[in-house]
Design a protein around this motif. Structure first.
Motif, PDB file in Angstrom:
ATOM      1  N   ALA A 266       0.821  -1.212   0.000  1.00  0.00           N
ATOM      2  CA  ALA A 266       0.000   0.000   0.000  1.00  0.00           C
ATOM      3  C   ALA A 266       0.853   1.258   0.000  1.00  0.00           C
ATOM      4  CB  ALA A 266      -0.944  -0.010   1.200  1.00  0.00           C
ATOM      5  N   LEU A 267       2.020   1.182   0.660  1.00  0.00           N
ATOM      6  CA  LEU A 267       2.921   2.341   0.738  1.00  0.00           C
ATOM      7  C   LEU A 267       3.872   2.415  -0.448  1.00  0.00           C
ATOM      8  CD1 LEU A 267       3.938   2.341   4.529  1.00  0.00           C
ATOM      9  CD2 LEU A 267       2.066   3.562   3.415  1.00  0.00           C
ATOM     10  N   ASP A 268       3.731   1.463  -1.388  1.00  0.00           N
ATOM     11  CA  ASP A 268       4.679   1.376  -2.507  1.00  0.00           C
ATOM     12  C   ASP A 268       6.096   1.266  -1.973  1.00  0.00           C
ATOM     13  OD1 ASP A 268       5.480   1.227  -5.130  1.00  0.00           O
ATOM     14  OD2 ASP A 268       5.573   3.418  -5.409  1.00  0.00           O
ATOM     15  N   ALA A 269       6.263   0.358  -0.984  1.00  0.00           N
ATOM     16  CA  ALA A 269       7.551   0.188  -0.308  1.00  0.00           C
ATOM     17  C   ALA A 269       7.896  -1.293  -0.235  1.00  0.00           C
ATOM     18  CB  ALA A 269       7.482   0.801   1.089  1.00  0.00           C
ATOM     19  N   SER A 270       7.778  -1.981  -1.376  1.00  0.00           N
ATOM     20  CA  SER A 270       8.015  -3.424  -1.388  1.00  0.00           C
ATOM     21  C   SER A 270       9.443  -3.780  -0.992  1.00  0.00           C
ATOM     22  CB  SER A 270       7.696  -3.993  -2.767  1.00  0.00           C
ATOM     23  OG  SER A 270       8.458  -3.333  -3.775  1.00  0.00           O
ATOM     24  N   ALA A 271      10.368  -2.829  -1.141  1.00  0.00           N
ATOM     25  CA  ALA A 271      11.760  -3.106  -0.771  1.00  0.00           C
ATOM     26  C   ALA A 271      11.888  -3.400   0.713  1.00  0.00           C
ATOM     27  CB  ALA A 271      12.652  -1.921  -1.149  1.00  0.00           C
ATOM     28  N   LEU A 272      10.971  -2.850   1.529  1.00  0.00           N
ATOM     29  CA  LEU A 272      11.052  -3.082   2.977  1.00  0.00           C
ATOM     30  C   LEU A 272      10.766  -4.535   3.332  1.00  0.00           C
ATOM     31  CD1 LEU A 272       9.264   0.083   4.420  1.00  0.00           C
ATOM     32  CD2 LEU A 272      11.727  -0.337   4.205  1.00  0.00           C
ATOM     33  N   VAL A 273       9.985  -5.221   2.498  1.00  0.00           N
ATOM     34  CA  VAL A 273       9.677  -6.627   2.775  1.00  0.00           C
ATOM     35  C   VAL A 273      10.944  -7.463   2.749  1.00  0.00           C
ATOM     36  CG1 VAL A 273       8.430  -8.665   1.960  1.00  0.00           C
ATOM     37  CG2 VAL A 273       7.344  -6.406   1.857  1.00  0.00           C
ATOM     38  N   ASP A 274      11.851  -7.128   1.837  1.00  0.00           N
ATOM     39  CA  ASP A 274      13.084  -7.906   1.697  1.00  0.00           C
ATOM     40  C   ASP A 274      14.242  -7.351   2.510  1.00  0.00           C
ATOM     41  OD1 ASP A 274      11.841  -9.606  -0.184  1.00  0.00           O
ATOM     42  OD2 ASP A 274      12.174  -8.099  -1.756  1.00  0.00           O
ATOM     43  N   ASP A 275      14.016  -6.226   3.191  1.00  0.00           N
ATOM     44  CA  ASP A 275      15.077  -5.646   4.031  1.00  0.00           C
ATOM     45  C   ASP A 275      15.368  -6.615   5.175  1.00  0.00           C
ATOM     46  OD1 ASP A 275      16.414  -4.123   6.123  1.00  0.00           O
ATOM     47  OD2 ASP A 275      15.853  -2.316   4.996  1.00  0.00           O
ATOM     48  N   PRO A 276      16.610  -7.069   5.338  1.00  0.00           N
ATOM     49  CA  PRO A 276      16.926  -8.069   6.376  1.00  0.00           C
ATOM     50  C   PRO A 276      16.555  -7.618   7.786  1.00  0.00           C
ATOM     51  CG  PRO A 276      18.925  -7.112   5.448  1.00  0.00           C
ATOM     52  CD  PRO A 276      17.809  -6.693   4.569  1.00  0.00           C
ATOM     53  N   ARG A 277      16.458  -6.319   8.027  1.00  0.00           N
ATOM     54  CA  ARG A 277      16.071  -5.835   9.355  1.00  0.00           C
ATOM     55  C   ARG A 277      14.597  -6.114   9.635  1.00  0.00           C
ATOM     56  NH1 ARG A 277      17.357   0.359   8.724  1.00  0.00           N
ATOM     57  NH2 ARG A 277      16.338  -0.163   6.724  1.00  0.00           N
ATOM     58  N   PHE A 278      13.794  -6.201   8.576  1.00  0.00           N
ATOM     59  CA  PHE A 278      12.349  -6.252   8.750  1.00  0.00           C
ATOM     60  C   PHE A 278      11.713  -7.524   8.192  1.00  0.00           C
ATOM     61  CE2 PHE A 278      13.184  -1.562   7.686  1.00  0.00           C
ATOM     62  CZ  PHE A 278      13.541  -1.254   8.999  1.00  0.00           C
ATOM     63  N   THR A 279      12.507  -8.553   7.949  1.00  0.00           N
ATOM     64  CA  THR A 279      12.006  -9.770   7.318  1.00  0.00           C
ATOM     65  C   THR A 279      10.906 -10.444   8.130  1.00  0.00           C
ATOM     66  OG1 THR A 279      14.149 -10.167   6.273  1.00  0.00           O
ATOM     67  CG2 THR A 279      12.651 -12.044   6.450  1.00  0.00           C
ATOM     68  N   ASP A 280      11.085 -10.493   9.448  1.00  0.00           N
ATOM     69  CA  ASP A 280      10.090 -11.134  10.320  1.00  0.00           C
ATOM     70  C   ASP A 280       9.833 -10.249  11.535  1.00  0.00           C
ATOM     71  OD1 ASP A 280      12.378 -11.484  11.868  1.00  0.00           O
ATOM     72  OD2 ASP A 280      12.546 -13.619  11.423  1.00  0.00           O
ATOM     73  N   ASN A 281       8.865 -10.661  12.345  1.00  0.00           N
ATOM     74  CA  ASN A 281       8.474  -9.826  13.487  1.00  0.00           C
ATOM     75  C   ASN A 281       9.597  -9.624  14.500  1.00  0.00           C
ATOM     76  OD1 ASN A 281       6.201  -8.384  14.940  1.00  0.00           O
ATOM     77  ND2 ASN A 281       6.783  -9.886  16.498  1.00  0.00           N
ATOM     78  N   PRO A 282      10.383 -10.664  14.844  1.00  0.00           N
ATOM     79  CA  PRO A 282      11.496 -10.406  15.769  1.00  0.00           C
ATOM     80  C   PRO A 282      12.455  -9.330  15.235  1.00  0.00           C
ATOM     81  CG  PRO A 282      11.090 -12.756  15.624  1.00  0.00           C
ATOM     82  CD  PRO A 282      10.220 -12.113  14.588  1.00  0.00           C
ATOM     83  N   GLY A 283      12.726  -9.357  13.930  1.00  0.00           N
ATOM     84  CA  GLY A 283      13.589  -8.327  13.357  1.00  0.00           C
ATOM     85  C   GLY A 283      12.941  -6.958  13.408  1.00  0.00           C
ATOM     86  N   ARG A 284      11.660  -6.898  13.111  1.00  0.00           N
ATOM     87  CA  ARG A 284      10.976  -5.606  13.155  1.00  0.00           C
ATOM     88  C   ARG A 284      10.905  -5.062  14.571  1.00  0.00           C
ATOM     89  NH1 ARG A 284       7.922  -8.447   9.270  1.00  0.00           N
ATOM     90  NH2 ARG A 284       6.202  -8.932  10.694  1.00  0.00           N
ATOM     91  N   MET A 285      10.744  -5.927  15.561  1.00  0.00           N
ATOM     92  CA  MET A 285      10.759  -5.453  16.939  1.00  0.00           C
ATOM     93  C   MET A 285      12.157  -4.966  17.340  1.00  0.00           C
ATOM     94  SD  MET A 285       7.804  -5.442  18.326  1.00  0.00           S
ATOM     95  CE  MET A 285       8.359  -5.169  20.011  1.00  0.00           C
ATOM     96  N   LYS A 286      13.185  -5.667  16.925  1.00  0.00           N
ATOM     97  CA  LYS A 286      14.556  -5.266  17.254  1.00  0.00           C
ATOM     98  C   LYS A 286      14.890  -3.907  16.644  1.00  0.00           C
ATOM     99  CE  LYS A 286      19.364  -6.850  16.898  1.00  0.00           C
ATOM    100  NZ  LYS A 286      20.263  -7.940  16.414  1.00  0.00           N
TER     101      LYS A 286
END
Length: 426
Positions: A266-286
């Motif tokens: 929705a944000l036209d930010a598909s690159a964030l899905v593959d960003d290693p920092r944000f791949t899964d919830n533990p990474g997004r919380m960190k």
């Protein structure tokens, strides 16, 4: 074509309400909304303290009192006078429930404690709401919502990191204690229907606050982690917080992987899905702070209204940040009947928060506004079998108080009925 009036769930249940201010009054109001006949018992010299919580001197025009005491009938009696206490004992003999939020021990000294009333009415469900409960080393202390929020841990985890402590914006411990009181009363009443036995229901503001620390306590018990303030963010999932837009804020709950991916699309930010920092919830919380920055930089490009259209179309749970005026202008809130009106004999049309629980077969109803001080004194005592001479004698002695509106027949704002103290605040 007329439709028959459906009975409410608690029609026929008689409740004595010896409460003031918020926690106990909210408990009995919840029961009244479901149809119980709640008799609000106040002291003659001014009544409930919330009658004076207004911008003017007129105790009959207090929004605070009216907010907590709709659907109740009013009786004013001096509990410190033995004759006044005897009136309440007489009413308690035929009552199903009694709710009070005096400091523990006070009603016992007046002969109105649980054991004294239980001796005359073993089926009575007696609910006590206090600051710290009826037992334990703090039982004798008076309690307030602010103190309970501090001692329950709520204030330690509310607000922004590194800022002074703040309380929850509403009196959450007061209100939650009222909800738990009603929950306890109904549980005890179901038991009574099966066995004929009443019982003592005991809850407190402190426990009401602790009970709401569900995630935080789980983290402490399971991981030894002590919760700290996180603003609007979630402790276990990200992104899940309010983020800035071009003209305000939007609350986004992308709390699972599917919604995270929908948000990025929705944000036209598909690159964030593959960003290693944000791949899964533990990474997004960190990397939560970095994630919030990435999202905010994109959200600031459009208004809140524009983003909500996009996010809703994408299936991303989201909503605007409403102030209280915007809440009641919301068409969905209106459609859910969360604003209702009654007619007060002195204030005219009064608006109330609607019932938050809808029952299909035995619906709740806002039948009447809060009572004037002593408005139904004659009515209630006559129903209890007292003669006009007995009632007049107590009026003459100053044990009872009435109003000019205390007369036979319905008052403006009164709907159909099912059958018709000086307190240290909890």
């Amino acid at each position: 074509m007329t439709h028959p009036v459906r009975p409410s769930a608690l029609s026929g249940v008689r409740v004595l309400d010896l409460t003031q201010v918020m926690a106990g009054a909210y408990c009995s109001m919840l029961l009244a909304d479901m149809g119980a006949d709640v008799i609000k018992i106040e002291r003659p010299d001014g009544g409930d303290d919330t009658r004076r919580m207004s911008r003017g001197p007129d105790v009959e025009h207090s929004p605070a009192f009216n907010a907590m005491n709709r659907n109740k009938r009013g009786l004013a009696v001096d509990l410190k006078d033995p004759r006044g206490a005897a009136v309440v004992r007489r009413l308690a003999r035929d009552a199903d429930v009694l709710v009070e939020n005096f400091r523990p021990g006070l009603l016992e000294r007046l002969g109105l404690g649980h054991e004294a009333l239980r001796a005359e009415n073993p089926a009575l469900v007696y609910c006590s709401i206090s600051g710290f409960g009826a037992t334990g080393p703090y039982a004798g202390r008076g309690g307030y919502d602010l103190v309970a929020q501090a001692m329950s841990g709520l204030m330690s985890m509310t607000g922004e990191s590194g800022r002074p402590p703040v309380k929850v914006g509403v009196p959450i411990c007061d209100l939650n204690a009222g909800v738990f009181g009603a929950y306890g009363v109904l549980s005890a009443y179901i038991h009574r229907l099966r066995t004929g036995e009443g019982q003592f229901v005991d809850t407190s503001l402190l426990e009401a606050g602790i009970a709401y620390t569900v995630w935080e306590t789980a983290m402490f018990f399971g991981l030894g982690e002590v919760a700290r303030p996180m603003g609007s963010a979630h402790r276990l999932s990200a992104p899940y917080e309010a983020l800035p837009t071009a003209d305000g804020w939007v609350a986004i709950g992308a709390a699972n992987q599917r919604n995270w991916e929908r948000l990025c699309a929705a944000l036209d930010a598909s690159a964030l899905v593959d960003d290693p920092r944000f791949t899964d919830n533990p990474g997004r919380m960190k990397h939560r702070i970095e994630l919030a920055g990435e999202l905010a930089s994109r959200l600031r490009r459009r208004s809140t209204g524009e983003w909500l259209e996009i996010l809703h179309a994408a299936g991303v749970p989201s909503g605007p940040l409403h102030d209280i005026e915007q809440v009641y202008a919301d068409p969905h809130v209106q459609a859910r009947d969360m604003v209702v009106e009654t007619v007060h004999p002195r204030m005219g049309t009064v608006r109330h928060i609607g019932a938050p629980v809808k029952l299909s077969g035995t619906p709740s109803a806002i039948r009447r506004p809060a009572p004037l001080l002593g408005q139904h004194t004659h009515e209630v005592l006559a129903e209890a079998g007292m003669t006009p001479e007995e009632i007049d004698e107590l009026f003459a002695a100053g044990v009872l108080l009435t109003t000019s509106d205390d007369r036979p027949g319905p008052m403006p704002g009164d709907g159909p009925q099912p059958f018709e103290p000086t307190e240290v605040p909890a």
